[in-house]
Motif scaffolding. Structure first.
Motif, PDB file in Angstrom:
ATOM      1  N   PHE A  96       0.611  -1.282   0.178  1.00  0.00           N
ATOM      2  CA  PHE A  96       0.038   0.071  -0.176  1.00  0.00           C
ATOM      3  C   PHE A  96       0.943   1.156   0.080  1.00  0.00           C
ATOM      4  O   PHE A  96       0.629   2.292  -0.486  1.00  0.00           O
ATOM      5  CB  PHE A  96      -0.935  -0.063   1.135  1.00  0.00           C
ATOM      6  CG  PHE A  96      -2.044  -0.686   0.956  1.00  0.00           C
ATOM      7  CD1 PHE A  96      -3.075  -0.473  -0.166  1.00  0.00           C
ATOM      8  CD2 PHE A  96      -2.436  -2.178   1.664  1.00  0.00           C
ATOM      9  CE1 PHE A  96      -4.244  -1.367  -0.250  1.00  0.00           C
ATOM     10  CE2 PHE A  96      -3.454  -2.835   1.337  1.00  0.00           C
ATOM     11  CZ  PHE A  96      -4.541  -2.600   0.144  1.00  0.00           C
ATOM     12  N   ILE A  97       2.102   1.223   0.622  1.00  0.00           N
ATOM     13  CA  ILE A  97       3.116   2.427   0.427  1.00  0.00           C
ATOM     14  C   ILE A  97       3.483   2.475  -0.811  1.00  0.00           C
ATOM     15  O   ILE A  97       3.718   3.548  -1.450  1.00  0.00           O
ATOM     16  CB  ILE A  97       4.185   2.189   1.559  1.00  0.00           C
ATOM     17  CG1 ILE A  97       3.393   2.215   3.007  1.00  0.00           C
ATOM     18  CG2 ILE A  97       4.964   3.293   1.515  1.00  0.00           C
ATOM     19  CD1 ILE A  97       4.425   1.692   4.206  1.00  0.00           C
ATOM     20  N   LEU A  98       3.977   1.407  -1.443  1.00  0.00           N
ATOM     21  CA  LEU A  98       4.758   1.386  -2.719  1.00  0.00           C
ATOM     22  C   LEU A  98       4.173   1.393  -3.955  1.00  0.00           C
ATOM     23  O   LEU A  98       4.565   1.507  -5.270  1.00  0.00           O
ATOM     24  CB  LEU A  98       5.791   0.494  -2.605  1.00  0.00           C
ATOM     25  CG  LEU A  98       6.938   0.510  -1.626  1.00  0.00           C
ATOM     26  CD1 LEU A  98       7.900  -0.439  -1.517  1.00  0.00           C
ATOM     27  CD2 LEU A  98       7.711   1.737  -1.850  1.00  0.00           C
ATOM     28  N   ARG A  99       2.725   0.941  -4.020  1.00  0.00           N
ATOM     29  CA  ARG A  99       1.842   0.782  -5.247  1.00  0.00           C
ATOM     30  C   ARG A  99       2.086   1.973  -6.073  1.00  0.00           C
ATOM     31  O   ARG A  99       1.743   3.246  -5.724  1.00  0.00           O
ATOM     32  CB  ARG A  99       0.679   0.299  -4.884  1.00  0.00           C
ATOM     33  CG  ARG A  99      -0.745   1.470  -4.217  1.00  0.00           C
ATOM     34  CD  ARG A  99      -1.769   0.794  -3.930  1.00  0.00           C
ATOM     35  NE  ARG A  99      -2.697   1.551  -3.275  1.00  0.00           N
ATOM     36  CZ  ARG A  99      -4.054   1.512  -3.232  1.00  0.00           C
ATOM     37  NH1 ARG A  99      -4.493   0.322  -3.338  1.00  0.00           N
ATOM     38  NH2 ARG A  99      -4.709   2.450  -2.669  1.00  0.00           N
ATOM     39  N   GLU A 100       1.923   1.663  -7.454  1.00  0.00           N
ATOM     40  CA  GLU A 100       1.708   3.084  -8.227  1.00  0.00           C
ATOM     41  C   GLU A 100       0.589   3.233  -8.519  1.00  0.00           C
ATOM     42  O   GLU A 100      -0.412   2.804  -8.450  1.00  0.00           O
ATOM     43  CB  GLU A 100       2.343   2.290  -9.654  1.00  0.00           C
ATOM     44  CG  GLU A 100       4.058   2.079  -9.577  1.00  0.00           C
ATOM     45  CD  GLU A 100       4.716   1.454 -10.675  1.00  0.00           C
ATOM     46  OE1 GLU A 100       4.093   1.291 -11.663  1.00  0.00           O
ATOM     47  OE2 GLU A 100       5.743   0.981 -10.525  1.00  0.00           O
ATOM     48  N   PRO A 101       0.401   4.600  -9.129  1.00  0.00           N
ATOM     49  CA  PRO A 101      -0.925   5.288  -9.522  1.00  0.00           C
ATOM     50  C   PRO A 101      -1.675   4.262 -10.273  1.00  0.00           C
ATOM     51  O   PRO A 101      -0.988   3.681 -11.423  1.00  0.00           O
ATOM     52  CB  PRO A 101      -0.619   6.447  -9.863  1.00  0.00           C
ATOM     53  CG  PRO A 101       0.835   6.976  -9.921  1.00  0.00           C
ATOM     54  CD  PRO A 101       1.421   5.303  -9.694  1.00  0.00           C
ATOM     55  N   LEU A 102      -3.067   4.315 -10.392  1.00  0.00           N
ATOM     56  CA  LEU A 102      -3.559   3.830 -11.392  1.00  0.00           C
ATOM     57  C   LEU A 102      -3.559   3.870 -12.703  1.00  0.00           C
ATOM     58  O   LEU A 102      -3.330   5.201 -12.952  1.00  0.00           O
ATOM     59  CB  LEU A 102      -5.256   3.908 -11.061  1.00  0.00           C
ATOM     60  CG  LEU A 102      -6.075   3.046 -10.163  1.00  0.00           C
ATOM     61  CD1 LEU A 102      -7.437   3.481  -9.740  1.00  0.00           C
ATOM     62  CD2 LEU A 102      -6.121   1.696 -10.502  1.00  0.00           C
ATOM     63  N   ILE A 103      -3.629   3.053 -13.592  1.00  0.00           N
ATOM     64  CA  ILE A 103      -3.502   3.188 -14.941  1.00  0.00           C
ATOM     65  C   ILE A 103      -4.817   3.574 -15.587  1.00  0.00           C
ATOM     66  O   ILE A 103      -5.994   3.256 -15.162  1.00  0.00           O
ATOM     67  CB  ILE A 103      -3.114   1.963 -15.582  1.00  0.00           C
ATOM     68  CG1 ILE A 103      -1.754   1.755 -15.216  1.00  0.00           C
ATOM     69  CG2 ILE A 103      -3.289   2.045 -17.205  1.00  0.00           C
ATOM     70  CD1 ILE A 103      -1.264   0.300 -15.863  1.00  0.00           C
ATOM     71  N   THR A 104      -4.658   4.852 -16.479  1.00  0.00           N
ATOM     72  CA  THR A 104      -5.945   5.418 -16.978  1.00  0.00           C
ATOM     73  C   THR A 104      -5.841   5.241 -18.457  1.00  0.00           C
ATOM     74  O   THR A 104      -4.788   5.196 -19.015  1.00  0.00           O
ATOM     75  CB  THR A 104      -6.355   6.797 -16.668  1.00  0.00           C
ATOM     76  OG1 THR A 104      -5.227   7.440 -16.843  1.00  0.00           O
ATOM     77  CG2 THR A 104      -6.644   6.834 -15.248  1.00  0.00           C
ATOM     78  N   ALA A 105      -6.976   5.323 -19.454  1.00  0.00           N
ATOM     79  CA  ALA A 105      -6.823   5.405 -20.706  1.00  0.00           C
ATOM     80  C   ALA A 105      -6.736   6.955 -21.175  1.00  0.00           C
ATOM     81  O   ALA A 105      -7.462   7.727 -20.733  1.00  0.00           O
ATOM     82  CB  ALA A 105      -7.971   4.960 -21.342  1.00  0.00           C
ATOM     83  N   CYS A 106      -6.136   6.828 -22.040  1.00  0.00           N
ATOM     84  CA  CYS A 106      -5.579   8.480 -22.645  1.00  0.00           C
ATOM     85  C   CYS A 106      -6.954   8.888 -23.426  1.00  0.00           C
ATOM     86  O   CYS A 106      -7.369   8.109 -24.263  1.00  0.00           O
ATOM     87  CB  CYS A 106      -4.286   8.671 -23.312  1.00  0.00           C
ATOM     88  SG  CYS A 106      -4.487   9.924 -24.521  1.00  0.00           S
ATOM     89  N   PRO A 107      -7.471   9.961 -23.212  1.00  0.00           N
ATOM     90  CA  PRO A 107      -8.423  10.591 -23.848  1.00  0.00           C
ATOM     91  C   PRO A 107      -8.320  10.862 -25.647  1.00  0.00           C
ATOM     92  O   PRO A 107      -8.977  10.757 -26.278  1.00  0.00           O
ATOM     93  CB  PRO A 107      -9.134  11.805 -23.293  1.00  0.00           C
ATOM     94  CG  PRO A 107      -7.938  12.076 -22.336  1.00  0.00           C
ATOM     95  CD  PRO A 107      -6.973  11.149 -22.227  1.00  0.00           C
ATOM     96  N   GLY A 108      -6.881  10.840 -25.614  1.00  0.00           N
ATOM     97  CA  GLY A 108      -6.515  11.285 -27.034  1.00  0.00           C
ATOM     98  C   GLY A 108      -6.329   9.870 -27.909  1.00  0.00           C
ATOM     99  O   GLY A 108      -6.998  10.218 -28.946  1.00  0.00           O
ATOM    100  N   HIS A 122       2.412   8.715 -25.369  1.00  0.00           N
ATOM    101  CA  HIS A 122       2.282   8.333 -26.406  1.00  0.00           C
ATOM    102  C   HIS A 122       1.801   9.320 -27.503  1.00  0.00           C
ATOM    103  O   HIS A 122       2.442   9.126 -28.633  1.00  0.00           O
ATOM    104  CB  HIS A 122       0.967   7.109 -26.602  1.00  0.00           C
ATOM    105  CG  HIS A 122       1.373   5.981 -25.592  1.00  0.00           C
ATOM    106  ND1 HIS A 122       2.602   5.310 -25.770  1.00  0.00           N
ATOM    107  CD2 HIS A 122       0.766   5.872 -24.390  1.00  0.00           C
ATOM    108  CE1 HIS A 122       2.500   4.613 -24.600  1.00  0.00           C
ATOM    109  NE2 HIS A 122       1.674   4.822 -23.755  1.00  0.00           N
ATOM    110  N   CYS A 123       0.803  10.219 -27.272  1.00  0.00           N
ATOM    111  CA  CYS A 123       0.201  11.312 -28.240  1.00  0.00           C
ATOM    112  C   CYS A 123       0.617  12.833 -27.784  1.00  0.00           C
ATOM    113  O   CYS A 123       0.388  13.515 -28.464  1.00  0.00           O
ATOM    114  CB  CYS A 123      -0.741  11.040 -28.604  1.00  0.00           C
ATOM    115  SG  CYS A 123      -2.057  11.343 -27.233  1.00  0.00           S
ATOM    116  N   GLY A 124       0.968  12.830 -26.263  1.00  0.00           N
ATOM    117  CA  GLY A 124       1.137  14.179 -25.952  1.00  0.00           C
ATOM    118  C   GLY A 124      -0.184  14.983 -25.545  1.00  0.00           C
ATOM    119  O   GLY A 124       0.101  16.079 -25.301  1.00  0.00           O
ATOM    120  N   ALA A 125      -1.301  14.130 -25.709  1.00  0.00           N
ATOM    121  CA  ALA A 125      -2.620  14.856 -25.175  1.00  0.00           C
ATOM    122  C   ALA A 125      -2.428  15.303 -23.695  1.00  0.00           C
ATOM    123  O   ALA A 125      -1.766  14.531 -22.975  1.00  0.00           O
ATOM    124  CB  ALA A 125      -3.666  13.809 -25.354  1.00  0.00           C
ATOM    125  N   GLY A 126      -3.197  16.449 -23.438  1.00  0.00           N
ATOM    126  CA  GLY A 126      -3.034  16.818 -21.886  1.00  0.00           C
ATOM    127  C   GLY A 126      -3.961  16.024 -21.153  1.00  0.00           C
ATOM    128  O   GLY A 126      -5.006  15.564 -21.715  1.00  0.00           O
TER     129      GLY A 126
END
Ligand code: ZN
Ligand code: ZN
Length: 152
Positions: A96-108, A122-126
């Motif tokens: 729980f201390i070391l886990r990485e942030p959740l993966i999300t899908a890029c809207p772009g 991958h595409c530079g979208a904000g």
């Protein structure tokens, strides 16, 4: 509560089955080792149900670590083994201390992107609000950038 329910929802069916097996087998074990008339039957019955609960919760936590590490793109096999074999639940706490942030899908572009990024690699979208001057991540409510001081 609803957040907890969503989080519990990621535990796989196998995880729930393993936890149920842990609870049932330890309940049986409690019945088997129970000495007759010591302590009195109602207390014994209560203990039979309560004593296996921490182990069952432990099994559920391990299943959660397994599912959560997988969805975050971490090494889930390694983390599951650490959660099981590092004593006193330290493996779980470390997770729980070391886990990485959740993966999300890029809207772009729709590619999987780790949380906490300002732009899609991958595409530079904000992905989140970033500073117009230094392009670092700006938290909601900031009126100036914490890294370069530019007004937002
Ligand atoms: Zn993208
Ligand atoms: Zn800045």
């Amino acid at each position: 509560m609803s957040r907890l329910r969503t989080e519990l929802g990621i535990i796989s069916r196998t995880g729930w089955i393993v936890a149920a097996i842990v609870w049932v087998s330890f309940t049986f074990l409690m019945v088997l080792v129970g000495k007759p008339n010591d302590p009195p039957p109602p207390v014994r019955a209560l203990m039979t149900i309560i004593v296996p609960i921490p182990l069952t919760v432990f099994a559920l936590l391990v299943s959660y670590v397994n599912a959560d590490a997988r969805r975050r793109g971490m090494r889930h096999v390694m983390w599951t083994l650490l959660a099981v074999f590092v004593p006193n639940g330290i493996g779980i706490i470390l997770y729980f201390i070391l886990r990485e942030p959740l993966i999300t899908a890029c809207p772009g572009c729709g590619q999987a992107v780790r949380g906490g990024f300002a732009f899609c690699p991958h595409c530079g979208a904000g992905l989140q609000k970033s500073c117009p001057q230094c392009h670092k991540l700006v938290e909601p409510g900031w009126s100036a950038c914490a890294y370069c001081g530019a007004r937002q």
